[in-house]
Design a protein around this motif. Sequence first.
Motif, mmCIF file in Angstrom:
data_model
loop_
_atom_site.group_PDB
_atom_site.id
_atom_site.type_symbol
_atom_site.label_atom_id
_atom_site.label_comp_id
_atom_site.label_asym_id
_atom_site.label_seq_id
_atom_site.Cartn_x
_atom_site.Cartn_y
_atom_site.Cartn_z
ATOM 1 N N LYS A 412 0.868 -1.175 0.000
ATOM 2 C CA LYS A 412 0.000 0.000 0.000
ATOM 3 C C LYS A 412 0.905 1.224 0.000
ATOM 4 O O LYS A 412 1.520 1.552 1.021
ATOM 5 C CB LYS A 412 -0.904 -0.014 1.234
ATOM 6 C CG LYS A 412 -1.872 -1.179 1.278
ATOM 7 C CD LYS A 412 -2.738 -1.124 2.527
ATOM 8 C CE LYS A 412 -3.723 -2.280 2.580
ATOM 9 N NZ LYS A 412 -4.556 -2.235 3.807
ATOM 10 N N TYR A 413 0.964 1.893 -1.120
ATOM 11 C CA TYR A 413 1.988 2.910 -1.309
ATOM 12 C C TYR A 413 1.845 4.067 -0.311
ATOM 13 O O TYR A 413 2.820 4.455 0.342
ATOM 14 C CB TYR A 413 1.927 3.443 -2.743
ATOM 15 C CG TYR A 413 2.971 4.496 -3.024
ATOM 16 C CD1 TYR A 413 4.290 4.140 -3.252
ATOM 17 C CD2 TYR A 413 2.626 5.850 -3.037
ATOM 18 C CE1 TYR A 413 5.254 5.106 -3.498
ATOM 19 C CE2 TYR A 413 3.577 6.828 -3.283
ATOM 20 C CZ TYR A 413 4.897 6.443 -3.511
ATOM 21 O OH TYR A 413 5.849 7.397 -3.743
ATOM 22 N N ASP A 414 0.662 4.640 -0.175
ATOM 23 C CA ASP A 414 0.495 5.817 0.681
ATOM 24 C C ASP A 414 0.812 5.534 2.148
ATOM 25 O O ASP A 414 1.568 6.297 2.784
ATOM 26 C CB ASP A 414 -0.922 6.375 0.537
ATOM 27 C CG ASP A 414 -1.152 6.995 -0.836
ATOM 28 O OD1 ASP A 414 -0.156 7.341 -1.496
ATOM 29 O OD2 ASP A 414 -2.328 7.102 -1.250
ATOM 30 N N GLU A 417 4.507 5.154 2.531
ATOM 31 C CA GLU A 417 5.171 6.442 2.375
ATOM 32 C C GLU A 417 5.073 7.269 3.658
ATOM 33 O O GLU A 417 6.039 7.917 4.081
ATOM 34 C CB GLU A 417 4.548 7.195 1.200
ATOM 35 C CG GLU A 417 5.244 8.479 0.849
ATOM 36 C CD GLU A 417 6.637 8.272 0.276
ATOM 37 O OE1 GLU A 417 7.429 9.238 0.267
ATOM 38 O OE2 GLU A 417 6.938 7.141 -0.161
ATOM 39 N N ARG A 418 3.901 7.249 4.299
ATOM 40 C CA ARG A 418 3.740 7.995 5.556
ATOM 41 C C ARG A 418 4.637 7.422 6.643
ATOM 42 O O ARG A 418 5.247 8.174 7.421
ATOM 43 C CB ARG A 418 2.272 7.971 5.996
ATOM 44 C CG ARG A 418 1.358 8.845 5.149
ATOM 45 C CD ARG A 418 0.016 9.049 5.847
ATOM 46 N NE ARG A 418 -0.714 7.800 5.971
ATOM 47 C CZ ARG A 418 -1.573 7.359 5.058
ATOM 48 N NH1 ARG A 418 -1.796 8.068 3.954
ATOM 49 N NH2 ARG A 418 -2.223 6.223 5.233
ATOM 50 N N THR A 457 0.021 -0.001 7.271
ATOM 51 C CA THR A 457 0.693 -0.402 6.033
ATOM 52 C C THR A 457 0.349 -1.819 5.603
ATOM 53 O O THR A 457 0.468 -2.140 4.419
ATOM 54 C CB THR A 457 2.213 -0.314 6.201
ATOM 55 O OG1 THR A 457 2.640 -1.277 7.187
ATOM 56 C CG2 THR A 457 2.642 1.083 6.617
#
Length: 976
Positions: A412-414, A417-418, A457
């Motif tokens: 899950k990219y977002d 990234e967080r 994530t």
Amino acid sequence: MALLGSVYHPAFQQFVSEDYQPLASLPIHVCPQTSERYVLWSNVQDAFEGVVFLRYWSTTRVLFMTRQDGELYRPLRIQHKPQAYRVFSHRVQGRHAVKSQYTQNTNDNPSTIDALDKEQHTHLARRLEHLYETYMVLFERIKASIKCDRDEVLPLVANARYFHVELLEELGRLDRDGVKALVHGLNHDQIRNKLGVCEHHVSDWEFWNACWNSLSRVVSRWDYATSRLFVVLPSDLDSWVDTDPSTHQFRLHFICENCKSDGNSGGLPQYVHLSNHPGYKFRRQQEFFQEYGDYVLRVLEMVEYGHSNVVYEIPSLDTFKILWQCDSGITGSRLCKDSIGPLIDKAIGYLQGLSPPEWKSRPWLTRSQSAAIKSYLDVQEGDNAEGNLHRCINNGQHVYWKCRAHYHRYTKYDPVERLTKYVCSHGGQVNMQQATFSIDLGSAEMADTFRNLLLSTSHKFNISITLSWAPTRSYVESFFSKIAKTGIVILEIDGITVDIHPQDHVHYMTDLIANGVTQKSNIKLVRLLNYPRPNEQCLYSNKFAIQTTCPPTQSTSDWVEFWSDLIAFGDIVSKTRFSLHCEAAARELQLALARNGFPVIFNIAVYDEDWHGVFSLMEGAFVEVHSFNMLLPEAVAPSKSLRVLTQYLLTDEFDQQFYDTIQTNIGLQEITIATYARNILLQIELVSKARCISANPLRLTLIDRMDDDHGRDHGRVVAQVDIAEHIQETPDSFHILQWDCDHVASPISDYFASFLDFTIQQCPSALTSFTLDISILTPTGLSSVENSLRLSRLEHLSIFCRAITPTHSSSVAQVLASVPWSTLKSLVLFGSNIDEWIQLWPPNFSPRLLSLAVHRSGSAPLGLAHSSILFLHQLIYLSPLVNVVFENVQPRDKQDWDLITDGLDPSLLRIFRTYSGDRVTTVSCAKAVDLDKTKIDAVEKEDGREGEQVTGRSSWLKRKLKKLKQKWLGRFRCFR
């Protein structure tokens, strides 16, 4: 020759005929390298004419022995068995043991010659049939075993090919001799055609089995340090010269391990493919081929021909799917549709020329081999060491290395990234390609934020966390329990203190690391840094706990080999029966620990499903064992160094293994026995007897499992006793630390009668239930029982009314006189000598019984004496009885039943039950009510329950019940 000094090995192998008639015995040979015992097949052929195959009793055909590489031994041999082999020959039944000689000359009768030729032809046809049937049996077994271990399939293939050759040669001989035979309706040409088809299938199945083992035979995939799929291809075919080895240079290319089970493809291919990377040159190329050659050859063949299983789809080379994303002009790469075919052909041919036979039996890649691959590669500084692949861990904690495109679909990219930004902004380090990061958490708020980001994530990492504040134990337990459930593989923690986490390995099964992290999640390894003291560390897993005694001498970041060594060590020590094996395992583990940076570790805690223990590397044996099963683990058998032992028992008696373990481990300091606490004194006695020789005191703890709701860590401690070095003939050898044993239910000896007296003097309120059995007591022991009863506050007394010898009469009378009637609530008399015991009971007593039971056993022809009935009448009359039970009780004078019934108080009595043979009659009386509403033969039950018909009662009992009814004016509930 003997094995381990105790097992005798015979020098001959026995053989029997098809119908189990004894035949000759043949000499046994021993292989000097492997110590395998065998019989030469040539000896079998010489002894039994026409032999085709053997059976071991009624089992399938016996296979010829094979080497580790799966090839047959030469000369052929069969394994020695303790029982006889059955011989199957193409000769007629019963003619195996003696060779038949056929001699023909000009003086022979022509009819005799024809008969002999016909018989010979029959034998040849039968031999062909046996060979064909044996081959087909092997063929079917191979077909059914393609998803079995390689070690099981290779012997079948080797034997099938041997019989394939024998069949072809036999067909040739028959053709030359002009013998035409039909086997299962097939002529010679049809048999040859079928053999060709079968051999083609066998080759395919062998290849498929090798591929299946290469891809599927993995015990645990969590720790693979690189992609398990890779190919090795020539660096430059233009400069390749077959006769010049210096031009034979290769590059390693990793393959993206994309799986078929990844769900929605998102437009991406669902097959494996070469990574978008130019590949790596080798540092030690020939050494690499010696270690990985056959595995590489197998992967190359799968790439060339294609292969698919439940996890992977490897597309065949002619589809060029393997080159997905590889036509983008990578610097230094020569992989394209025009070059890939010749490169793979050249690599396969080269490796086939190098591959030694022993490679065939191990086509899979081990975890240690995976970790060592990078050491053979020439990775330039700053270069990507993973071939542009990213480490992914699925829900089953299997590690896959995937290209960037498949990796982004997996994550899950977002949320990732967080999490990455948060870790980096707080001074942490992130390596998304390796799926690892480290962070320093300075407060509970930071920890909660980090935990929530990690959970969002749905991604699995290796995590290193430092706790820079002083958290409470409850917070740490909750925090790491939730962290562990994210699916992480390895967790490193710094900042744990002894206040938070107990350092004693004995508490491992109940502490926060075990229950909150390793036991209640799938995490593989927890590493506590700088714990329990600075520059030390502890390692925890669901099977091991290790505490270092000095700082590591090198980095232990490579967990693969270390973990594999631990697993191998645990498998050995948890199953071995011999101290020699344990000592060898300890030596190997010491070397492995030193290689991984732990040169001085003395103890390692090993945890199995049903037991755990502490293994001393210095002594090469277990020094502490806690068994949660009814049997001690086999690993305890060789130990003579135990100091702490815990055992759960189903019965009061010890099995021989437990008794021997106590006897041989004279250094035992603590024994804990968890049982159902029926006979505490017996267990103390058995431990004392087993511990007849000891150089140190022993603490014995006894746990009542009746209060054990969880089956392992709970239960009530009913006794804790310190036993002196040498057992004396007085209770002074014992020091009572805790005594909550409230019952004695089995016969006791004189010695422990005095021990009971000793404990009652210290804890008079402990004993509430006692069974008096004089079977092994002398008058001295009865005197101790008398003192114990007099001092106790006994509530339940059961007396086994055995025959009393004249020497015991006065002592028994004194014991009966010491019964504490003021506290006694229940009395049970059972046995065949109740009259004899009642006669010895002193007449002056004031009972306050709530329950009375009399069970008469044996086949005494006479009923209870009138004096005994008077004694029972007095008990009933003076006691507020609620329950009265008589079993097989008959008065000599049936009128004496009036004495029993007259003493009953109907306002208190709940149950009056009599047993006579197989008939049971129960009369419940609550209060006297309407006589008109009662019936003696069918009466309604109280509390709204339906009535039952009373039938089959004896006439005297009916009369007594009528008399009771008239006297009490009560309502009776009578049921059979």
